[in-house]
Design a protein around this motif. Structure first.
Motif, mmCIF file in Angstrom:
data_model
loop_
_atom_site.group_PDB
_atom_site.id
_atom_site.type_symbol
_atom_site.label_atom_id
_atom_site.label_comp_id
_atom_site.label_asym_id
_atom_site.label_seq_id
_atom_site.Cartn_x
_atom_site.Cartn_y
_atom_site.Cartn_z
ATOM 1 N N ALA A 8 0.841 -1.201 0.000
ATOM 2 C CA ALA A 8 0.000 0.000 0.000
ATOM 3 C C ALA A 8 0.877 1.253 0.000
ATOM 4 O O ALA A 8 2.022 1.239 0.469
ATOM 5 C CB ALA A 8 -0.899 -0.002 1.229
ATOM 6 N N SER A 9 0.332 2.320 -0.533
ATOM 7 C CA SER A 9 1.027 3.600 -0.545
ATOM 8 C C SER A 9 0.958 4.248 0.827
ATOM 9 O O SER A 9 0.033 4.003 1.609
ATOM 10 C CB SER A 9 0.384 4.535 -1.572
ATOM 11 N N LYS A 10 1.918 5.093 1.123
ATOM 12 C CA LYS A 10 1.925 5.862 2.364
ATOM 13 C C LYS A 10 1.093 7.125 2.131
ATOM 14 O O LYS A 10 1.232 7.786 1.101
ATOM 15 C CB LYS A 10 3.360 6.237 2.741
ATOM 16 N N VAL A 11 0.225 7.440 3.076
ATOM 17 C CA VAL A 11 -0.642 8.616 2.950
ATOM 18 C C VAL A 11 -0.523 9.449 4.222
ATOM 19 O O VAL A 11 -0.605 8.915 5.334
ATOM 20 C CB VAL A 11 -2.116 8.193 2.731
ATOM 21 N N THR A 12 -0.321 10.753 4.054
ATOM 22 C CA THR A 12 -0.233 11.665 5.187
ATOM 23 C C THR A 12 -1.049 12.929 4.899
ATOM 24 O O THR A 12 -1.381 13.208 3.750
ATOM 25 C CB THR A 12 1.228 12.066 5.481
ATOM 26 N N ALA A 13 -1.368 13.660 5.942
ATOM 27 C CA ALA A 13 -2.026 14.961 5.819
ATOM 28 C C ALA A 13 -1.061 16.025 6.322
ATOM 29 O O ALA A 13 -0.448 15.870 7.378
ATOM 30 C CB ALA A 13 -3.314 14.991 6.632
ATOM 31 N N GLU A 14 -0.933 17.084 5.532
ATOM 32 C CA GLU A 14 0.012 18.138 5.892
ATOM 33 C C GLU A 14 -0.476 19.474 5.341
ATOM 34 O O GLU A 14 -0.746 19.581 4.127
ATOM 35 C CB GLU A 14 1.393 17.796 5.329
ATOM 36 N N ASP A 15 -0.612 20.449 6.208
ATOM 37 C CA ASP A 15 -1.006 21.802 5.796
ATOM 38 C C ASP A 15 -2.282 21.821 4.957
ATOM 39 O O ASP A 15 -2.387 22.558 3.966
ATOM 40 C CB ASP A 15 0.125 22.490 5.026
ATOM 41 N N GLY A 16 -3.259 20.984 5.302
ATOM 42 C CA GLY A 16 -4.533 20.985 4.608
ATOM 43 C C GLY A 16 -4.552 20.224 3.300
ATOM 44 O O GLY A 16 -5.537 20.283 2.565
ATOM 45 N N SER A 17 -3.472 19.503 2.987
ATOM 46 C CA SER A 17 -3.405 18.683 1.786
ATOM 47 C C SER A 17 -3.189 17.228 2.174
ATOM 48 O O SER A 17 -2.710 16.933 3.260
ATOM 49 C CB SER A 17 -2.242 19.121 0.887
ATOM 50 N N VAL A 18 -3.533 16.345 1.282
ATOM 51 C CA VAL A 18 -3.291 14.921 1.483
ATOM 52 C C VAL A 18 -2.143 14.526 0.557
ATOM 53 O O VAL A 18 -2.181 14.796 -0.649
ATOM 54 C CB VAL A 18 -4.553 14.088 1.176
ATOM 55 N N LEU A 19 -1.123 13.918 1.144
ATOM 56 C CA LEU A 19 0.072 13.540 0.391
ATOM 57 C C LEU A 19 0.117 12.024 0.254
ATOM 58 O O LEU A 19 -0.053 11.304 1.237
ATOM 59 C CB LEU A 19 1.331 14.031 1.100
ATOM 60 N N LEU A 20 0.355 11.573 -0.953
ATOM 61 C CA LEU A 20 0.443 10.147 -1.231
ATOM 62 C C LEU A 20 1.836 9.855 -1.763
ATOM 63 O O LEU A 20 2.298 10.501 -2.712
ATOM 64 C CB LEU A 20 -0.593 9.746 -2.288
ATOM 65 N N ASP A 21 2.535 8.932 -1.108
ATOM 66 C CA ASP A 21 3.843 8.461 -1.564
ATOM 67 C C ASP A 21 3.683 7.017 -1.993
ATOM 68 O O ASP A 21 3.470 6.130 -1.166
ATOM 69 C CB ASP A 21 4.892 8.569 -0.449
ATOM 70 N N GLY A 22 3.747 6.785 -3.274
ATOM 71 C CA GLY A 22 3.539 5.448 -3.812
ATOM 72 C C GLY A 22 4.818 4.823 -4.305
ATOM 73 O O GLY A 22 5.916 5.372 -4.144
ATOM 74 N N PRO A 23 4.695 3.669 -4.950
ATOM 75 C CA PRO A 23 5.861 2.956 -5.458
ATOM 76 C C PRO A 23 6.522 3.697 -6.627
ATOM 77 O O PRO A 23 5.892 4.539 -7.265
ATOM 78 C CB PRO A 23 5.273 1.620 -5.914
ATOM 79 N N ASP A 24 7.761 3.373 -6.857
ATOM 80 C CA ASP A 24 8.529 3.954 -7.967
ATOM 81 C C ASP A 24 8.589 5.473 -7.927
ATOM 82 O O ASP A 24 8.591 6.141 -8.954
ATOM 83 C CB ASP A 24 7.984 3.494 -9.321
ATOM 84 N N GLY A 25 8.582 6.046 -6.733
ATOM 85 C CA GLY A 25 8.742 7.484 -6.594
ATOM 86 C C GLY A 25 7.502 8.306 -6.889
ATOM 87 O O GLY A 25 7.594 9.522 -7.035
ATOM 88 N N VAL A 26 6.350 7.673 -6.995
ATOM 89 C CA VAL A 26 5.116 8.421 -7.222
ATOM 90 C C VAL A 26 4.830 9.280 -5.993
ATOM 91 O O VAL A 26 4.826 8.782 -4.873
ATOM 92 C CB VAL A 26 3.929 7.467 -7.491
ATOM 93 N N ALA A 27 4.631 10.555 -6.208
ATOM 94 C CA ALA A 27 4.301 11.468 -5.118
ATOM 95 C C ALA A 27 3.204 12.405 -5.611
ATOM 96 O O ALA A 27 3.355 13.054 -6.643
ATOM 97 C CB ALA A 27 5.529 12.254 -4.690
ATOM 98 N N VAL A 28 2.099 12.460 -4.867
ATOM 99 C CA VAL A 28 0.957 13.270 -5.271
ATOM 100 C C VAL A 28 0.446 14.030 -4.060
ATOM 101 O O VAL A 28 0.356 13.469 -2.966
ATOM 102 C CB VAL A 28 -0.171 12.368 -5.838
ATOM 103 N N ALA A 29 0.086 15.288 -4.266
ATOM 104 C CA ALA A 29 -0.570 16.091 -3.237
ATOM 105 C C ALA A 29 -1.928 16.504 -3.790
ATOM 106 O O ALA A 29 -2.012 17.023 -4.908
ATOM 107 C CB ALA A 29 0.273 17.315 -2.893
ATOM 108 N N VAL A 30 -2.988 16.256 -3.020
ATOM 109 C CA VAL A 30 -4.341 16.601 -3.468
ATOM 110 C C VAL A 30 -5.105 17.279 -2.342
ATOM 111 O O VAL A 30 -4.725 17.198 -1.171
ATOM 112 C CB VAL A 30 -5.117 15.348 -3.957
#
Length: 73
Positions: A8-30
């Motif tokens: 599973a991907s790592k998911v965190t909340a920071e400064d009102g955004s949701v951050l997803l750190d996935g495999p192969d360096g995928v990084a998304v903020a929504v």
């Protein structure tokens, strides 16, 4: 088809955004709203894919059983 990951991907909340750190360096903020909609979509499609896998395993088990009891010619 893309590579399928088991972790599973790592998911965190920071400064009102949701951050997803996935495999192969995928990084998304929504936004939280986008994260909630994505979570709904993931849940729906995960259930669908699980059903497909169960059905496939059932079909394979049925084929094996039919081959095992096939009468000799």
């Amino acid at each position: 088809m893309s590579k399928i990951y088991k972790d599973a991907s790592k998911v965190t909340a920071e400064d009102g955004s949701v951050l997803l750190d996935g495999p192969d360096g995928v990084a998304v903020a929504v936004t939280p709203e986008a994260a909630l909609e994505t979570a709904d979509r993931l849940t729906d499609k995960a259930a669908e894919a699980n059903g497909q896998r169960v059905e496939s395993e059932w079909d394979e088990r049925q084929r094996r059983e039919r081959r095992a009891i096939k009468p000799a010619d």
